[in-house]
Write a protein that holds these residues in place. Sequence first.
Motif, PDB file in Angstrom:
ATOM      1  N   ASN A  56      -2.611   6.470  -7.177  1.00 57.58           N
ATOM      2  CA  ASN A  56      -2.426   5.125  -6.646  1.00 57.58           C
ATOM      3  C   ASN A  56      -1.978   5.188  -5.191  1.00 57.58           C
ATOM      4  OD1 ASN A  56      -3.097   4.254  -9.172  1.00 57.58           O
ATOM      5  ND2 ASN A  56      -1.088   3.474  -9.693  1.00 57.58           N
ATOM      6  N   LEU A  57      -2.417   4.214  -4.414  1.00 52.32           N
ATOM      7  CA  LEU A  57      -2.196   4.216  -2.968  1.00 52.32           C
ATOM      8  C   LEU A  57      -1.200   3.147  -2.515  1.00 52.32           C
ATOM      9  CD1 LEU A  57      -5.951   4.486  -1.923  1.00 52.32           C
ATOM     10  CD2 LEU A  57      -4.259   6.333  -1.959  1.00 52.32           C
ATOM     11  N   PHE A  58      -0.501   3.456  -1.433  1.00 49.52           N
ATOM     12  CA  PHE A  58       0.402   2.518  -0.761  1.00 49.52           C
ATOM     13  C   PHE A  58      -0.319   1.789   0.381  1.00 49.52           C
ATOM     14  CE2 PHE A  58       3.319   5.612  -2.553  1.00 49.52           C
ATOM     15  CZ  PHE A  58       4.461   4.890  -2.866  1.00 49.52           C
ATOM     16  N   ASP A  59      -1.508   2.222   0.758  1.00 50.33           N
ATOM     17  CA  ASP A  59      -2.202   1.750   1.963  1.00 50.33           C
ATOM     18  C   ASP A  59      -2.479   0.250   1.950  1.00 50.33           C
ATOM     19  OD1 ASP A  59      -2.936   4.596   1.251  1.00 50.33           O
ATOM     20  OD2 ASP A  59      -3.643   4.519   3.315  1.00 50.33           O
ATOM     21  N   VAL A  60      -2.273  -0.367   3.115  1.00 47.53           N
ATOM     22  CA  VAL A  60      -2.589  -1.781   3.329  1.00 47.53           C
ATOM     23  C   VAL A  60      -3.445  -1.862   4.591  1.00 47.53           C
ATOM     24  CG1 VAL A  60      -1.679  -4.101   3.742  1.00 47.53           C
ATOM     25  CG2 VAL A  60      -0.404  -2.496   2.290  1.00 47.53           C
ATOM     26  N   GLU A  61      -4.620  -2.470   4.455  1.00 47.42           N
ATOM     27  CA  GLU A  61      -5.516  -2.625   5.597  1.00 47.42           C
ATOM     28  C   GLU A  61      -5.999  -4.061   5.661  1.00 47.42           C
ATOM     29  OE1 GLU A  61      -6.924   2.004   5.338  1.00 47.42           O
ATOM     30  OE2 GLU A  61      -8.206   0.468   4.483  1.00 47.42           O
ATOM     31  N   ILE A  62      -6.112  -4.565   6.879  1.00 46.91           N
ATOM     32  CA  ILE A  62      -6.479  -5.960   7.094  1.00 46.91           C
ATOM     33  C   ILE A  62      -7.711  -6.015   7.986  1.00 46.91           C
ATOM     34  CG2 ILE A  62      -5.715  -8.168   8.057  1.00 46.91           C
ATOM     35  CD1 ILE A  62      -2.858  -7.329   7.325  1.00 46.91           C
ATOM     36  N   PHE A  63      -8.718  -6.767   7.536  1.00 46.98           N
ATOM     37  CA  PHE A  63      -9.933  -6.974   8.322  1.00 46.98           C
ATOM     38  C   PHE A  63      -9.823  -8.320   9.018  1.00 46.98           C
ATOM     39  CE2 PHE A  63     -14.264  -8.532   8.901  1.00 46.98           C
ATOM     40  CZ  PHE A  63     -14.801  -7.480   9.627  1.00 46.98           C
ATOM     41  N   ILE A  64      -9.985  -8.298  10.346  1.00 46.36           N
ATOM     42  CA  ILE A  64      -9.922  -9.513  11.154  1.00 46.36           C
ATOM     43  C   ILE A  64     -11.363  -9.888  11.533  1.00 46.36           C
ATOM     44  CG2 ILE A  64      -8.931 -10.619  13.195  1.00 46.36           C
ATOM     45  CD1 ILE A  64      -6.800  -9.467  11.299  1.00 46.36           C
ATOM     46  N   PRO A  65     -11.895 -10.986  11.017  1.00 48.44           N
ATOM     47  CA  PRO A  65     -13.296 -11.329  11.276  1.00 48.44           C
ATOM     48  C   PRO A  65     -13.652 -11.487  12.754  1.00 48.44           C
ATOM     49  CG  PRO A  65     -12.452 -12.650   9.477  1.00 48.44           C
ATOM     50  CD  PRO A  65     -11.282 -11.917  10.070  1.00 48.44           C
ATOM     51  N   TYR A  66     -12.767 -12.112  13.546  1.00 50.30           N
ATOM     52  CA  TYR A  66     -13.151 -12.370  14.937  1.00 50.30           C
ATOM     53  C   TYR A  66     -13.196 -11.102  15.793  1.00 50.30           C
ATOM     54  CZ  TYR A  66      -8.253 -12.481  16.560  1.00 50.30           C
ATOM     55  OH  TYR A  66      -6.957 -12.165  16.873  1.00 50.30           O
ATOM     56  N   THR A  67     -12.554 -10.017  15.346  1.00 45.62           N
ATOM     57  CA  THR A  67     -12.672  -8.738  16.053  1.00 45.62           C
ATOM     58  C   THR A  67     -13.626  -7.793  15.336  1.00 45.62           C
ATOM     59  OG1 THR A  67     -10.824  -7.675  14.888  1.00 45.62           O
ATOM     60  CG2 THR A  67     -10.300  -8.896  16.920  1.00 45.62           C
ATOM     61  N   SER A  68     -13.966  -8.128  14.089  1.00 39.49           N
ATOM     62  CA  SER A  68     -14.815  -7.296  13.242  1.00 39.49           C
ATOM     63  C   SER A  68     -14.250  -5.878  13.102  1.00 39.49           C
ATOM     64  CB  SER A  68     -16.249  -7.251  13.780  1.00 39.49           C
ATOM     65  OG  SER A  68     -17.109  -6.744  12.785  1.00 39.49           O
TER      66      SER A  68
END
Length: 131
Positions: A56-68
């Motif tokens: 299991n992972l602790f990773d958090v990633e966020i995708f921002i559409p306006y910067t792609s």
Amino acid sequence: WTTKADVTGKVYTLNSSTQKWVESIPPMPTARLSPAVISQPSCLTVVGGRNKNYHNLFDVEIFIPYTSQWHKTSPAPSPFCNVTTNIINNKCFLADYYSTRVYQLCMSLNQTANDSSNTPQVITEWTNLCD
């Protein structure tokens, strides 16, 4: 588990016209299975999941559409996999069945005035609602 699954960072969306799944945004930086996904108009947040060794992972990633672009942010307080997420009154909640804990995730996107790269700073704050 008897076989290793194909663990990738690919993200697919369903094309409603063709009824086919297509890669629509760049792959996530961290390849994973079974993450928690939080969809909001300003961003797509992916929390935890499992790596190819089923850790299991602790990773958090966020995708921002306006910067792609994907942005890594501070890790989750515990490793998450197969959790339930909900947004209630603009607040994001994650319920972890294995640890029987509920967390609130607060996110904000800030851009500094001197930042010419148009890259937002992603700030996350976790609150354990069961303590």
